[in-house]
Design an enzyme around this catalytic site. Structure first.
Site, PDB file in Angstrom:
ATOM      1  N   ASP A 117       0.810  -1.214   0.000  1.00  0.00           N
ATOM      2  CA  ASP A 117       0.000   0.000   0.000  1.00  0.00           C
ATOM      3  C   ASP A 117       0.847   1.270   0.000  1.00  0.00           C
ATOM      4  O   ASP A 117       0.682   2.135   0.845  1.00  0.00           O
ATOM      5  CB  ASP A 117      -0.909  -0.058   1.241  1.00  0.00           C
ATOM      6  CG  ASP A 117      -1.872   1.101   1.334  1.00  0.00           C
ATOM      7  OD1 ASP A 117      -2.355   1.548   0.288  1.00  0.00           O
ATOM      8  OD2 ASP A 117      -2.145   1.559   2.467  1.00  0.00           O
ATOM      9  N   ASN A 174       6.468  -7.849   6.513  1.00  0.00           N
ATOM     10  CA  ASN A 174       5.230  -7.225   6.995  1.00  0.00           C
ATOM     11  C   ASN A 174       4.021  -7.927   6.382  1.00  0.00           C
ATOM     12  O   ASN A 174       3.905  -8.023   5.151  1.00  0.00           O
ATOM     13  CB  ASN A 174       5.197  -5.747   6.595  1.00  0.00           C
ATOM     14  CG  ASN A 174       3.913  -5.070   7.043  1.00  0.00           C
ATOM     15  OD1 ASN A 174       3.706  -4.828   8.233  1.00  0.00           O
ATOM     16  ND2 ASN A 174       3.024  -4.774   6.092  1.00  0.00           N
ATOM     17  N   GLU A 175       3.152  -8.413   7.233  1.00  0.00           N
ATOM     18  CA  GLU A 175       1.847  -8.946   6.835  1.00  0.00           C
ATOM     19  C   GLU A 175       1.911  -9.968   5.718  1.00  0.00           C
ATOM     20  O   GLU A 175       1.114  -9.904   4.769  1.00  0.00           O
ATOM     21  CB  GLU A 175       0.906  -7.799   6.452  1.00  0.00           C
ATOM     22  CG  GLU A 175       0.608  -6.878   7.607  1.00  0.00           C
ATOM     23  CD  GLU A 175      -0.593  -5.973   7.363  1.00  0.00           C
ATOM     24  OE1 GLU A 175      -1.095  -5.930   6.233  1.00  0.00           O
ATOM     25  OE2 GLU A 175      -1.031  -5.318   8.327  1.00  0.00           O
ATOM     26  N   ASN A 187      -0.483  -5.993  13.428  1.00  0.00           N
ATOM     27  CA  ASN A 187      -1.163  -4.826  12.872  1.00  0.00           C
ATOM     28  C   ASN A 187      -2.661  -5.078  12.943  1.00  0.00           C
ATOM     29  O   ASN A 187      -3.125  -6.140  12.505  1.00  0.00           O
ATOM     30  CB  ASN A 187      -0.800  -4.637  11.392  1.00  0.00           C
ATOM     31  CG  ASN A 187       0.695  -4.406  11.181  1.00  0.00           C
ATOM     32  OD1 ASN A 187       1.406  -4.078  12.121  1.00  0.00           O
ATOM     33  ND2 ASN A 187       1.158  -4.561   9.955  1.00  0.00           N
ATOM     34  N   TYR A 203      -6.796  -3.275  12.649  1.00  0.00           N
ATOM     35  CA  TYR A 203      -7.634  -2.116  12.289  1.00  0.00           C
ATOM     36  C   TYR A 203      -9.097  -2.325  12.680  1.00  0.00           C
ATOM     37  O   TYR A 203      -9.987  -2.204  11.842  1.00  0.00           O
ATOM     38  CB  TYR A 203      -7.502  -1.859  10.780  1.00  0.00           C
ATOM     39  CG  TYR A 203      -6.126  -1.329  10.417  1.00  0.00           C
ATOM     40  CD1 TYR A 203      -5.857   0.028  10.481  1.00  0.00           C
ATOM     41  CD2 TYR A 203      -5.099  -2.197  10.064  1.00  0.00           C
ATOM     42  CE1 TYR A 203      -4.598   0.526  10.182  1.00  0.00           C
ATOM     43  CE2 TYR A 203      -3.831  -1.713   9.768  1.00  0.00           C
ATOM     44  CZ  TYR A 203      -3.591  -0.352   9.828  1.00  0.00           C
ATOM     45  OH  TYR A 203      -2.350   0.137   9.540  1.00  0.00           O
ATOM     46  N   TYR A 258     -11.181  -1.518   8.958  1.00  0.00           N
ATOM     47  CA  TYR A 258     -11.404  -2.511   7.898  1.00  0.00           C
ATOM     48  C   TYR A 258     -12.411  -3.563   8.345  1.00  0.00           C
ATOM     49  O   TYR A 258     -13.044  -4.205   7.516  1.00  0.00           O
ATOM     50  CB  TYR A 258     -10.088  -3.174   7.485  1.00  0.00           C
ATOM     51  CG  TYR A 258      -9.137  -2.211   6.803  1.00  0.00           C
ATOM     52  CD1 TYR A 258      -9.520  -1.516   5.663  1.00  0.00           C
ATOM     53  CD2 TYR A 258      -7.861  -1.991   7.306  1.00  0.00           C
ATOM     54  CE1 TYR A 258      -8.667  -0.627   5.037  1.00  0.00           C
ATOM     55  CE2 TYR A 258      -7.001  -1.104   6.689  1.00  0.00           C
ATOM     56  CZ  TYR A 258      -7.398  -0.421   5.559  1.00  0.00           C
ATOM     57  OH  TYR A 258      -6.561   0.457   4.935  1.00  0.00           O
ATOM     58  N   GLU A 298       0.743  -1.605  14.120  1.00  0.00           N
ATOM     59  CA  GLU A 298      -0.084  -0.702  13.308  1.00  0.00           C
ATOM     60  C   GLU A 298      -1.480  -0.657  13.884  1.00  0.00           C
ATOM     61  O   GLU A 298      -2.055  -1.713  14.207  1.00  0.00           O
ATOM     62  CB  GLU A 298      -0.206  -1.183  11.852  1.00  0.00           C
ATOM     63  CG  GLU A 298       1.032  -1.003  11.035  1.00  0.00           C
ATOM     64  CD  GLU A 298       0.839  -1.392   9.562  1.00  0.00           C
ATOM     65  OE1 GLU A 298      -0.303  -1.290   9.056  1.00  0.00           O
ATOM     66  OE2 GLU A 298       1.833  -1.795   8.947  1.00  0.00           O
ATOM     67  N   TRP A 332      -0.134   3.681  12.886  1.00  0.00           N
ATOM     68  CA  TRP A 332      -0.049   3.791  11.426  1.00  0.00           C
ATOM     69  C   TRP A 332      -0.765   5.061  11.018  1.00  0.00           C
ATOM     70  O   TRP A 332      -1.944   5.156  11.233  1.00  0.00           O
ATOM     71  CB  TRP A 332      -0.693   2.572  10.753  1.00  0.00           C
ATOM     72  CG  TRP A 332      -0.395   2.555   9.284  1.00  0.00           C
ATOM     73  CD1 TRP A 332      -1.223   2.922   8.272  1.00  0.00           C
ATOM     74  CD2 TRP A 332       0.840   2.157   8.690  1.00  0.00           C
ATOM     75  NE1 TRP A 332      -0.589   2.781   7.059  1.00  0.00           N
ATOM     76  CE2 TRP A 332       0.682   2.317   7.294  1.00  0.00           C
ATOM     77  CE3 TRP A 332       2.076   1.715   9.186  1.00  0.00           C
ATOM     78  CZ2 TRP A 332       1.701   2.027   6.394  1.00  0.00           C
ATOM     79  CZ3 TRP A 332       3.087   1.427   8.287  1.00  0.00           C
ATOM     80  CH2 TRP A 332       2.890   1.585   6.897  1.00  0.00           C
ATOM     81  N   LYS A 381      -3.801   7.951   6.841  1.00  0.00           N
ATOM     82  CA  LYS A 381      -3.766   7.577   8.255  1.00  0.00           C
ATOM     83  C   LYS A 381      -2.678   8.317   9.024  1.00  0.00           C
ATOM     84  O   LYS A 381      -2.402   8.001  10.180  1.00  0.00           O
ATOM     85  CB  LYS A 381      -3.605   6.063   8.406  1.00  0.00           C
ATOM     86  CG  LYS A 381      -4.801   5.295   7.837  1.00  0.00           C
ATOM     87  CD  LYS A 381      -4.815   3.851   8.244  1.00  0.00           C
ATOM     88  CE  LYS A 381      -5.927   3.087   7.548  1.00  0.00           C
ATOM     89  NZ  LYS A 381      -5.728   2.918   6.094  1.00  0.00           N
TER      90      LYS A 381
END
Ligand code: GCB
Length: 595
Positions: free
Chosen positions: A168, A414-415, A466, A468, A472, A504, A549, A568
């Site tokens: 992203d 990451n992720e 992370n 959200y 999300y 995050e 984040w 963000k």
């Protein structure tokens, strides 16, 4: 790999500035041998900078393929007899270098430096022409990975292609970090490795020097440690040794004290090469539920960042860099993560000096479709080639950053889709490589998988996650955050008994949007969300850090869920604070180092 420094034996020539530049729109540059003569119809381009936002031409901004950079420079007569090295801080993502028409180097990987000795190709005392071809195409063998998609159908009769990627941030390209020439003697200090320990009030500095060149076996090595005021602490001879510092001042965020290790290479009684390294005496350790810095528990307060700013894109700029550190200090942070790739070494030098704890991340991002039916760890995607490259990047990352006191943890990815079966073997190899190369720092992998589904959490020292909630998932439902977050974090600890950092959490926020009661995208929503997360962190003693984040709004590719980029940020892309910045400043300034 040593950062280039001027010393009494080493000189630097900075090749940053305005270069000539040409986009290879028809992919003809190599065939037409553009490297053999000065580029025709070139435009001007600053280095370092991404090239994407410099012109008004969107075909340059969105170009997929090669671009050509070129400049000339002189090598002074006084450099005769010296070893001359050309160093490119980074070229994103692939580069081929030509000097005076001859190919001298290639590099794969857009976030780490590479260098080449140019004595054989350079003309001393005259003009030299340096050509750097940079290519930005990502495939599954790259980090980060990507793939090309072609559109050709009845609605697109002319067809077009896009560079697809699953991360992203905008795929900024170009020469992003300084290009330098530096000299050493022909026999030279190739590398220095420093490790520090603490014994009561004593600091112990262990060093190892690697020398290369014809006369390497005929040289003596002297290492001298100085305090910050230039006072000599000890002088030791030999390629490795240990220096004890009585009543040492340990490096920590509130007092980032740097000693200086000076290494001299002596041949026939003469100092032929000299290099110095700033040294912070500090230890990092994970024990039980906590992270310890110099034997004291430390809580990470901070943000995940990006190398991103207006116009420059991902180009290193000391103006932005120092401003960012001032903002990090102002807001009361003590740490950040180099999401999602290694940052310019200049940034780590500043973090050493300002006293920030850094989670240093490999450029392994975008290994996840976030769709359980689309696997990533399969032979046609993240495969053996990707793994080989990942291992190489890890070696180069540690070779570059091993001596920075600011680096307290390595993040290998990451992720990634860590719930897939293939992820375990893959990351076992990667994490083993990190452990083999550096036994002084913990290792993590930043997760978006849930505790019961990940296959890799057993491999890491610290759980980084992370999340959200109310963004999300359950968008708009701030009231669900505390229940959901607490439940999840407790599960992480229950299963793995390791400390947790929430690496995050955040909400897209358009500066100036207001709403009471809070609605998504308003400044109030961002504040309210953060506060609810914080309440949970404060209740859980195994949570050892919070990284929001993101530090600032940043550019992404154009897509419907992004409004001129990812919003963000706690600061706008122009580095102005949103409301949440004041909330964080208040929280972090009143928090103790260990929470
Ligand atoms: C994430 C990614 C980050 C994205 C962020 C977001 O989980 O790690 O790269 O930018 O979420 O805002 O969606």
């Amino acid at each position: 790999m040593l950062y280039p420094r001027e010393t009494r034996t080493r000189e630097i020539k900075d090749l940053c500035g305005i270069w000539r530049f040409k986009v290879d729109k028809e992919n003809k540059g190599y065939e037409q041998r553009w490297f053999e003569r000065p580029l025709e119809d070139a435009i001007l381009m600053p280095v370092p900078s991404s090239y994407n936002d410099i012109t008004q031409d969107e075909s340059i901004r969105d170009h997929i393929g090669d671009v050509w950079y070129e400049r000339t420079f002189y090598i002074p007569e006084s450099w005769k007899g010296k070893r001359i090295v050309l160093r490119v801080g980074s070229a994103t993502h692939h580069a081929k270098l030509f000097l005076n028409g001859k190919e001298i180097a290639q590099n794969k990987g857009g976030f780490l430096p590479f260098e080449v000795e140019i004595n054989k190709f350079a003309q001393i005392g005259c003009e030299n022409r340096l050509t750097i071809v940079v290519n930005n195409i990502l495939d599954w063998s790259c980090l980060p990975p990507g793939f090309i998609r072609e559109y050709k159908d009845s609605m697109h009769p002319d067809g077009y292609k896009t560079q697809e990627y699953l991360f992203d941030f905008f795929n900024y390209s170009g020469i992003h970090r300084p290009v330098l020439l530096y000299t050493t003697s022909k026999t030279y200090i190739e590398d220095i490795r420093v490790k520090t320990q603490i014994d009561g009030k004593k600091g112990i500095v262990c060093f190892k020097v690697v020398v290369d060149g014809e006369k390497k076996n005929e040289c003596q090595i002297e290492a001298t440690l100085y305090n910050r005021d230039g006072g000599q602490i000890a002088k030791v001879e030999g390629p490795e040794g240990m220096i004890k510092v009585e009543n040492a001042i340990f490096w920590e965020p509130s007092n980032p004290y740097l000693y200086k290790l000076n290494v001299t290479l002596v041949h026939d009684g003469k100092a032929i090469d000299e290099y110095y390294l700033p040294v912070g005496i500090r230890t990092v350790e994970v024990k039980g539920k906590r992270l310890y810095l110099n034997g004291k528990p430390v809580y990470l307060k901070g943000l995940a960042k990006h190398e991103d700013s207006d116009i420059r894109g991902k180009g290193y700029d000391p103006v932005i860099a120092v401003k960012d550190f001032n903002l990090l200090k102002w807001i009361g942070a003590n740490s950040f993560r180099t999401s999602h790739y290694p940052y310019a070494e200049e940034i780590l030098n500043l973090a050493d000096e300002y006293g920030f704890l850094v989670i240093d991340e490999a450029p392994a991002v975008g290994m996840n479709f976030f769709n359980k039916n689309e696997k990533v760890f399969i032979p046609e995607r993240v495969n053996q080639n990707t793994l080989e490259h990942h291992l190489e990047v890890i070696r180069r990352l540690i070779a570059r950053d091993k001596n920075h006191p600011c680096v307290i943890m390595w993040s290998v990815a990451n992720e990634a889709a860590t719930y897939e079966d293939g992820a375990y073997e893959y990351f076992k190899r990667v994490i083993n490589e990190v452990r083999k190369l550096d036994k002084t720092r913990p290792v993590t992998l930043v997760e978006s998988s849930f505790p019961d589904e990940t296959k890799v959490a057993g491999l890491v020292d610290v759980i980084c996650v992370n999340r959200y909630y109310s963004w999300y998932s359950d968008p708009g439902r701030l009231d669900l955050i505390e229940f959901q977050l607490e439940k999840e974090l407790k599960r992480w600890f229950e299963l793995y008994q390791k400390p947790v950092i929430v690496t995050e959490y955040g909400a897209d926020t358009i500066a100036g949007f207001h709403s009471s009661p809070p609605m998504m995208f308003s400044e109030e929503y961002q504040c309210e969300m953060l506060e609810r997360y914080h309440r949970v962190f404060d209740r859980l003693n195994f949570v050892i850090g919070e990284h929001i984040w993101n530090f600032a709004d940043f550019a992404t590719k154009q897509e419907v869920r992004r409004i001129m980029g990812n919003r963000k940020g706690i600061f706008t892309r122009q580095r102005q604070p949103k409301m949440a910045a004041f909330l964080l400043k208040k929280r972090w300034e009143s928090m103790k180092e260990n929470k």
